[in-house]
Structure formats: structure tokens, C-alpha cells
Design a protein around this motif. Structure first.
Motif, short mmCIF file in Angstrom:
data_model
loop_
_atom_site.label_atom_id
_atom_site.label_comp_id
_atom_site.label_asym_id
_atom_site.label_seq_id
_atom_site.Cartn_x
_atom_site.Cartn_y
_atom_site.Cartn_z
N GLN A 324 0.83 -1.15 0.14
CA GLN A 324 -0.06 -0.12 0.01
C GLN A 324 0.86 1.21 0.10
O GLN A 324 0.72 2.29 -0.74
N ILE A 325 1.98 1.13 0.90
CA ILE A 325 2.75 2.29 0.69
C ILE A 325 3.46 2.74 -0.66
O ILE A 325 3.42 3.66 -1.28
N ALA A 326 3.85 1.75 -1.05
CA ALA A 326 4.55 1.61 -2.61
C ALA A 326 3.47 2.24 -3.52
O ALA A 326 3.80 3.03 -4.38
N HIS A 327 2.38 1.70 -3.29
CA HIS A 327 1.23 1.80 -4.38
C HIS A 327 0.79 3.49 -4.53
O HIS A 327 0.84 4.21 -5.15
N ILE A 332 5.03 1.18 -8.61
CA ILE A 332 4.09 0.18 -8.97
C ILE A 332 4.95 -1.26 -8.99
O ILE A 332 4.29 -2.32 -8.42
N ALA A 333 5.95 -1.42 -9.30
CA ALA A 333 6.87 -2.70 -9.28
C ALA A 333 6.75 -3.18 -7.81
O ALA A 333 6.77 -4.41 -7.64
N THR A 334 7.17 -2.39 -6.92
CA THR A 334 7.37 -2.80 -5.53
C THR A 334 6.04 -3.12 -4.77
O THR A 334 5.78 -4.15 -4.24
N ALA A 335 4.80 -2.45 -5.35
CA ALA A 335 3.33 -2.91 -4.87
C ALA A 335 3.07 -4.03 -5.43
O ALA A 335 2.56 -5.11 -4.52
N VAL A 336 3.22 -4.29 -6.57
CA VAL A 336 2.74 -5.80 -7.10
C VAL A 336 3.69 -6.66 -6.77
O VAL A 336 3.01 -7.73 -6.20
N ASN A 367 -3.54 0.61 -14.67
CA ASN A 367 -2.27 1.16 -15.27
C ASN A 367 -2.29 0.83 -16.59
O ASN A 367 -1.22 0.84 -17.47
N GLY A 368 -3.33 0.06 -17.26
CA GLY A 368 -3.43 -0.09 -18.61
C GLY A 368 -2.61 -1.32 -19.17
O GLY A 368 -2.60 -1.44 -20.31
N GLU A 369 -2.14 -2.02 -18.31
CA GLU A 369 -1.28 -3.38 -18.71
C GLU A 369 -2.35 -4.50 -18.60
O GLU A 369 -2.28 -5.02 -17.66
N THR A 370 -3.22 -4.46 -19.58
CA THR A 370 -4.43 -5.55 -19.71
C THR A 370 -3.85 -7.13 -19.80
O THR A 370 -4.34 -7.78 -18.99
N ASP A 371 -2.76 -7.24 -20.44
CA ASP A 371 -2.51 -8.72 -20.66
C ASP A 371 -2.02 -9.09 -19.16
O ASP A 371 -2.16 -10.24 -18.73
N LEU A 372 -1.46 -8.20 -18.63
CA LEU A 372 -0.78 -8.67 -17.05
C LEU A 372 -2.10 -8.76 -16.16
O LEU A 372 -2.18 -9.44 -15.24
N ALA A 373 -3.20 -8.02 -16.36
CA ALA A 373 -4.12 -7.95 -15.39
C ALA A 373 -5.06 -9.25 -15.54
O ALA A 373 -5.31 -9.79 -14.74
N ILE A 374 -5.08 -9.37 -16.96
CA ILE A 374 -5.75 -10.75 -17.40
C ILE A 374 -5.19 -11.97 -16.55
O ILE A 374 -5.77 -12.64 -15.95
N GLU A 375 -4.00 -11.92 -16.90
CA GLU A 375 -3.12 -12.76 -16.17
C GLU A 375 -3.30 -13.20 -14.47
O GLU A 375 -3.54 -14.18 -14.10
N ALA A 376 -3.26 -12.08 -13.87
CA ALA A 376 -3.40 -12.02 -12.38
C ALA A 376 -4.91 -12.44 -12.07
O ALA A 376 -5.02 -13.16 -11.12
N TYR A 377 -6.18 -11.96 -12.95
CA TYR A 377 -7.18 -12.46 -12.58
C TYR A 377 -7.47 -13.82 -12.74
O TYR A 377 -8.24 -14.40 -11.96
#
Length: 411
Positions: A324-327, A332-336, A367-377
Motif C-alpha cells: 500500500q505504501i509503494a502503491h 508499481i513494481a514494488t507494490a505488485v 495502469n493499462g497493462e491489460t495482458d498482465l491484469a488478465i493473467e493476474a485475474y
């Protein structure tokens, strides 16, 4: 012995340990065989129970025989010298909690002059208190007051009927703990205050001071909280001093005095490194640094706590806090990475892990990174098929249709 400390983690069945055997006095009658046979039955039961068999003994056959032998004594010879002893011995090794309660009540009702009557009354009262405390931790909708009130009534009854009991002092303290548990903080404070002088030479004194400090902290009387905690620390009590030492910076943190809190947590670490308070201090230092907007120091401190004490109950929340702090600071990289560590840690609870996996997808989606979002979901649906306990949680909106819609929008 007959002393119980309510702050300790106790269960009803632990009452079996450390008590002396005794008996009450009965009236002599002409039924010599009756009493001779009672003596023989009691002797046989004690021989079977030597050494005493515990409720968790792997020798279940012997446990059953011992239980049957004690039951024979009080069922067949209720007017003997040993009936109350036999009931008590069986009550401390019951098949169920309900059986224990029934046996303790039977002893209290049928043998009110027994030396075990106060122990039995205390056992029911303390068990009722513990049930309320355990229900509180589960967030149950069941009414807790009924259990606290039952405990209060029995503790007060013990104090009134058995004022000379070794358990009377503990019962007086426990009444304050019941009010504390019910949230009646002023009543609890008043009760504790009345005990300070008469208990000045009692081992319970520092428990009284510590709980008083806890209540002051809850009612935001931070200065008095620190005074009480300091008195406990100065006592050197091996169990309470570390907790009280931790309470001092907790009061500073709640008051918004973050640097004083940091100094206090460091002192806890230095003085009590091998205690839970010492472990917890690492994590709370991270939260104090965050309040001071020293985000790098906060993350470093929280990571240190997680590395040193990965099984600590604060570890999962600390990892989430790092994310949460990183976000918030757009790292973004640290938050993820931090959220993914939570999601992948099988030792953390299900809802926290599901939330973290959802957060990974949401960050990528935002953040518009759709492919990575789909993979995570998709990982969310595969590895966390059950919904979040909180019905309105965002993760419960993720399904195959949501992913198809997201994929179409990204094309």
C-alpha cells in the motif's frame, strides 16, 4: 494449587493438574459395609489412576477404566467420604465440556461444603469467561454478554460464599476482567481501583496495574496509561514487563507522538528481544515511520520484521502495508511484488491472499497493462475459487465474463 491467571491461555481441562486430593467429612452410620465398600471403591479408583491419567492420554482404554471407577464411587456411594472427590476427579477429565459443567454443578449442589466446591464454581465461571473471549475473536453475532454475565454471577457467588478460598482474590480480579470484556470500561476501572490497596502484596497487583493501563489506552488517557505500564515495567515481572514496555510506545503511537513511539519500540527490542513484544515492535516501528512519511525507512523496517519473524501474526498485514505504501507512492513494481508475496504465501489466511491477488490484477488494470491484469485475474479464479468473506469485496466481481470484457476492451 488453586490459583488461576485469567490473562493466561487456559482451558477447562487443564484444571486437572496441580490440585491436592482431599475429602469432606461425613456422618457415621451403622452401615459399616457401605462405607467399607466405598473406601475399597475409592482405593481401587486411585490405584487405577496412578500415575494420574490425563485427558489427552493416548491410552484411551485406561482413561475409560479410570473414569468408570470414579463414577462407580459417587454413583454407588453418594453419602461416602469420597463422593465429592470422585465427582471432581471425573469432572477434570470429562468426555465433553457439557459433561464437565454438569459434574461441577452436581458437586456444588450436592456437596456445598466440599473443599472442591469453590474450585468447581470457579471452573464454570472461568470457562464461561473464556467462551465469551473466544467468541469475541471470531466476530460471532452470538450475544457475548450472557457468558460474561454468567461468569460474573459465579465469581461473585464464590466471593460471597467462600471468602476464605484461595480463589477468592482471583475471582475478584476476574470480575473486573468480565466488565472489561463487556466493554464497560469505567466499571472495570472502578473495580480494579478498589483492588489496588488490598492487593498491594498480592501477585495479582501487577496484573491489576497492567490491565488498568490497557483500559486507559482504550479510553485515550495516554499519560495515565504510560504511568501504569511504567509501574509494571519497574516491577520486573517476567511475563508482564515486556507487554507493559510495549504498551508505552503504543500509547505514544496512538497519541501521534511517532518519534517517541519509535524510541519506545527500539527499547522493547533491546530489552526483550526473545519475546512476542520484541517481535511485534519491529512491525510497529514500520508503521510509525510511515506516519512520519519516512516511506523508505517504513518499508525497510517492515521487511526486516517479515524476514526475522515470518510466522508473526503481523507479518501478513506488514506485507500488505508495504504494498500500500509503494502503491500510494506510485512505485508499481514494488507494490505488485509485495501483493504477490502475500497471495503466494500459503501460511496467510485465505481472504488476505485473495485480496492481494485481486490487488495485483487491479493495479495492472488501472495502469493499462491489460495482458498482465488478465493473467493476474485468471490466477485469482484458479487459485482462489471461493468468494471473499466480505460480500461486497471487489474480488468477488471477477469472473470469466469480466475477463472476456477486459480482453475485448484491450484489443
Amino acid at each position: 494449587m488453586k490459583k488461576f491467571i485469567i490473562a493466561e491461555i487456559c482451558v477447562l481441562l487443564a484444571l486437572a493438574g496441580g490440585f491436592w486430593l482431599g475429602r469432606v467429612t461425613g456422618n457415621n452410620t451403622s452401615y459399616e459395609d457401605y462405607y467399607d465398600n466405598a473406601d475399597k471403591a475409592w482405593t481401587a479408583a486411585k490405584q487405577l489412576d496412578a500415575p494420574p491419567v490425563q485427558i489427552d492420554s493416548p491410552d484411551k482404554s485406561r482413561l475409560r477404566k479410570v473414569r468408570a471407577a470414579y463414577r462407580e464411587v459417587f454413583e454407588n456411594y453418594p453419602d461416602s467420604l469420597w463422593a465429592d472427590d470422585a465427582i471432581y476427579q471425573l469432572a477434570t477429565r470429562p468426555r465433553t465440556d457439557e459433561e464437565a459443567f454438569a459434574l461441577f454443578r452436581r458437586l456444588i449442589n450436592n456437596y456445598p461444603d466440599s473443599e472442591w466446591a469453590d474450585d468447581s464454581m470457579y471452573a464454570i465461571a472461568f470457562a464461561s469467561y473464556k467462551i465469551a473471549e473466544e467468541l469475541k475473536t471470531t466476530g460471532t453475532l452470538e450475544s457475548l454478554d450472557a457468558y460474561y454475565d454468567r461468569a460474573l454471577a459465579l465469581f461473585n457467588q464464590l466471593i460471597a460464599i467462600y471468602p476464605g478460598s484461595e480463589l477468592s482474590e482471583q475471582a475478584q480480579f476476574n470480575t473486573a476482567m468480565c466488565y472489561y470484556g463487556k466493554g464497560e470500561l469505567n466499571t472495570a476501572l472502578l473495580q480494579l481501583d478498589t483492588l489496588r490497596e488490598p492487593f498491594s502484596d498480592s501477585p495479582l497487583l501487577y496484573q491489576i496495574l497492567y490491565v488498568t493501563g490497557e483500559i486507559y489506552l482504550k479510553v485515550q488517557d495516554y499519560e495515565n496509561a504510560r504511568v501504569e505500564f511504567t509501574n509494571v515495567v519497574d516491577s520486573g515481572d517476567p511475563d508482564l514487563a515486556p507487554l507493559a514496555s510495549f504498551g508505552i510506545p503504543q500509547a505514544y503511537l496512538a497519541e501521534g507522538k511517532y518519534q517517541e513511539a519509535l524510541d519506545g519500540y527500539q527499547k522493547v527490542i533491546d530489552l526483550y528481544p526473545d519475546t512476542k513484544a520484541g517481535q511485534d515492535a519491529y512491525f510497529y516501528m514500520g508503521w510509525a515511520y510511515e506516519r512520519l512519511e519516512k516511506y523508505e525507512e517504513a518499508i525497510a523496517q517492515l521487511e526486516k520484521g517479515i524476514d526475522l519473524f515470518p510466522r508473526n501474526e503481523n507479518a501478513a498485514n506488514a506485507q500488505v502495508y508495504i504494498a500500500q505504501i509503494a502503491h500510494v507512492n506510485k512505485d508499481i513494481a514494488t507494490a505488485v511484488d509485495a501483493f504477490q508475496k502475500v497471495a503466494d504465501n500459503a501460511t496467510y489466511d485465505y481472504d488476505t491472499r485473495r485480496m492481494a491477488q485481486y490487488s495485483v490484477g487491479k493495479i495492472y488494470e488501472d495502469n493499462g497493462e491489460t495482458d498482465l491484469a488478465i493473467e493476474a485475474y485468471q490466477k485469482l479464479l484458479t487459485e482462489f475459487p471461493e468468494p471473499h468473506r466480505e460480500a461486497t469485496h471487489g474480488s468477488n466481481n471477477i469472473n470469466e465474463n469480466y475477463i472476456r470484457t477486459l480482453r475485448s476492451a484491450g484489443l
